[in-house]
Design an enzyme around this catalytic site. Structure first.
Site, PDB file in Angstrom:
ATOM      1  CE  LYS A   1     -21.958 -65.594 -19.687  1.00  0.00           C
ATOM      2  NZ  LYS A   1     -21.040 -64.448 -19.609  1.00  0.00           N
TER       3      LYS A   1
ATOM      4  CB  SER B   1     -21.817 -62.770 -16.137  1.00  0.00           C
ATOM      5  OG  SER B   1     -21.216 -62.760 -17.428  1.00  0.00           O
TER       6      SER B   1
ATOM      7  CB  SER C   1     -18.189 -61.887 -17.590  1.00  0.00           C
ATOM      8  OG  SER C   1     -19.001 -60.851 -17.107  1.00  0.00           O
TER       9      SER C   1
END
Length: 193
Positions: free
Chosen positions: A79, A154, A178
């Site tokens: 990420k 996210s 997320s």
């Protein structure tokens, strides 16, 4: 099962049996990314040179040149919110565009130390603050099962990458869903740390 959809445990079993090499699996994952990434848009950048060097090192370890580590040879996407020293850390924001990280996140250090083959960084919404993955910096990340839908957020780039077969494992982060939202939207397994 197509190689790009192998589970990490199955891939490592095949590596240990010398029926598949980490380089061959990386080839399959990157070929899949070439085919679907223009539509899915789960990656902020690809780290192909570093990934091939790591995959070749894993191949040598499976051949007996060193100890096999827990994630040895497994393609993994990180990420973008988790910095890597010397690479951009933009958080999906035009305000942060071009900012270079000075440190590497402990999660990244740990997966690299465990032998993972980090080959890409995944998209997030701006500052990882939404349950969809879209930013003015990187554009819209799409759910590979239905590109009219969101992969969630996210950690949406990570979820989309796993569902699309463009990575075997991916990192995320989760305070308010997320990891859990993208896992449920993309039909993949996500563990909230």
């Amino acid at each position: 099962t197509e190689l790009h959809y192998l589970s990490a445990t199955e891939a490592q079993r095949l590596f240990a049996a010398r029926e598949l090499s980490p380089v061959e699996l990386l080839d399959a994952v990157l070929a899949r990314a070439d085919a679907v990434e223009p539509t899915v848009n789960a990656f902020t950048e690809q780290l192909r040179d570093d990934a091939y060097a790591a995959a070749r090192e894993s191949e040598r370890r499976y051949a007996g040149s060193g100890p096999v580590r827990p994630l040895e040879g497994v393609p993994l996407a990180v990420k973008e919110e988790q910095p890597i020293a010397g690479r951009t850390i933009e958080e999906g924001s035009l305000l942060e565009q071009g900012h270079i990280a000075e440190v590497t996140h402990p999660v990244v250090d740990r997966v690299l130390g465990a032998g993972a083959v980090v080959h890409a960084r995944t998209t997030t919404p701006e500052f990882s603050c939404a349950v969809f993955t879209h930013s003015r910096l990187w554009g819209v990340t799409r759910n590979p099962w239905n590109t009219e839908m969101t992969p969630g957020g996210s950690s949406g780039g990570s979820g989309a990458s796993l569902a699309a077969g463009t990575s075997t494992l991916a990192t995320g982060s989760d305070i308010g869903g997320s990891i859990r939202v993208p896992a449920s939207f993309c039909g993949v397994v996500g563990f909230k740390p």
